[in-house]
Write a protein that holds these residues in place. Sequence first.
Motif, PDB file in Angstrom:
ATOM      1  N   ALA A 162       0.834  -1.207   0.000  1.00 18.70           N
ATOM      2  CA  ALA A 162       0.000   0.000   0.000  1.00 18.70           C
ATOM      3  C   ALA A 162       0.868   1.257   0.000  1.00 18.70           C
ATOM      4  N   ALA A 163       0.326   2.329  -0.571  1.00 20.59           N
ATOM      5  CA  ALA A 163       1.017   3.616  -0.548  1.00 20.59           C
ATOM      6  C   ALA A 163       1.042   4.141   0.884  1.00 20.59           C
ATOM      7  N   ASP A 164       2.057   4.912   1.224  1.00 17.62           N
ATOM      8  CA  ASP A 164       2.223   5.369   2.600  1.00 17.62           C
ATOM      9  C   ASP A 164       1.561   6.728   2.827  1.00 17.62           C
ATOM     10  N   GLY A 165       0.344   6.721   3.388  1.00 16.92           N
ATOM     11  CA  GLY A 165      -0.302   7.975   3.793  1.00 16.92           C
ATOM     12  C   GLY A 165      -0.974   8.760   2.696  1.00 16.92           C
ATOM     13  N   VAL A 166      -0.330   8.914   1.552  1.00 12.96           N
ATOM     14  CA  VAL A 166      -0.927   9.666   0.447  1.00 12.96           C
ATOM     15  C   VAL A 166      -0.899   8.833  -0.832  1.00 12.96           C
ATOM     16  N   CYS A 167      -1.839   9.117  -1.721  1.00 13.33           N
ATOM     17  CA  CYS A 167      -1.876   8.439  -3.011  1.00 13.33           C
ATOM     18  C   CYS A 167      -0.745   8.983  -3.882  1.00 13.33           C
ATOM     19  N   PRO A 168       0.154   8.122  -4.373  1.00 12.50           N
ATOM     20  CA  PRO A 168       1.287   8.602  -5.174  1.00 12.50           C
ATOM     21  C   PRO A 168       0.846   9.246  -6.490  1.00 12.50           C
ATOM     22  N   ARG A 169      -0.288   8.797  -7.039  1.00 14.56           N
ATOM     23  CA  ARG A 169      -0.765   9.389  -8.298  1.00 14.56           C
ATOM     24  C   ARG A 169      -1.288  10.792  -8.077  1.00 14.56           C
ATOM     25  N   CYS A 170      -1.993  11.012  -6.965  1.00 10.78           N
ATOM     26  CA  CYS A 170      -2.467  12.364  -6.633  1.00 10.78           C
ATOM     27  C   CYS A 170      -1.270  13.264  -6.345  1.00 10.78           C
ATOM     28  N   ALA A 171      -0.302  12.738  -5.616  1.00 14.90           N
ATOM     29  CA  ALA A 171       0.891  13.516  -5.275  1.00 14.90           C
ATOM     30  C   ALA A 171       1.623  13.938  -6.544  1.00 14.90           C
ATOM     31  N   GLN A 172       1.661  13.032  -7.507  1.00 15.29           N
ATOM     32  CA  GLN A 172       2.328  13.314  -8.776  1.00 15.29           C
ATOM     33  C   GLN A 172       1.594  14.414  -9.551  1.00 15.29           C
ATOM     34  N   LEU A 173       0.254  14.366  -9.534  1.00 18.23           N
ATOM     35  CA  LEU A 173      -0.559  15.389 -10.198  1.00 18.23           C
ATOM     36  C   LEU A 173      -0.280  16.764  -9.606  1.00 18.23           C
ATOM     37  N   VAL A 174      -0.278  16.816  -8.279  1.00 18.10           N
ATOM     38  CA  VAL A 174      -0.037  18.079  -7.593  1.00 18.10           C
ATOM     39  C   VAL A 174       1.344  18.609  -7.956  1.00 18.10           C
ATOM     40  N   ALA A 175       2.336  17.708  -7.956  1.00 24.57           N
ATOM     41  CA  ALA A 175       3.706  18.118  -8.254  1.00 24.57           C
ATOM     42  C   ALA A 175       3.827  18.653  -9.676  1.00 24.57           C
ATOM     43  N   SER A 176       3.109  18.035 -10.632  1.00 24.62           N
ATOM     44  CA  SER A 176       3.234  18.451 -12.031  1.00 24.62           C
ATOM     45  C   SER A 176       2.555  19.788 -12.297  1.00 24.62           C
ATOM     46  N   HIS A 177       1.692  20.246 -11.368  1.00 22.07           N
ATOM     47  CA  HIS A 177       1.011  21.528 -11.552  1.00 22.07           C
ATOM     48  C   HIS A 177       1.740  22.665 -10.841  1.00 22.07           C
ATOM     49  N   ASN A 178       2.832  22.335 -10.163  1.00 20.79           N
ATOM     50  CA  ASN A 178       3.580  23.379  -9.444  1.00 20.79           C
ATOM     51  C   ASN A 178       4.726  23.919 -10.298  1.00 20.79           C
TER      52      ASN A 178
END
Length: 92
Positions: free
Chosen positions: A76-92
Amino acid sequence: MMPLHTDNLESTMRYALLTTRAIALCPFHPEVMIRVGDSDAETHAYYRARSITKSDGTCWEREDLMEEIVRQLTDAADGVCPRCAQLVASHN
Ligand SMILES: [Zn+2]
């Protein structure tokens, strides 16, 4: 909620982990399992899985349950969804 197949160890443990909220599914990526990080919930999930009987009336072996809960929590992913985290990172 995913259907529970009591004769399938993976399904049994996933059901126990989800219903005790030891793991959660990402609301945007339902295939992603997220480890909440609540050790009480994880212990509770183990006991819940142990109480689930198979169609022949027997329960899963302790060793099998321990191995499977560790495997699923590790996967399992740790605490946060890695795909959501990636989306957020790509919009910064
Ligand atoms: Zn997600």
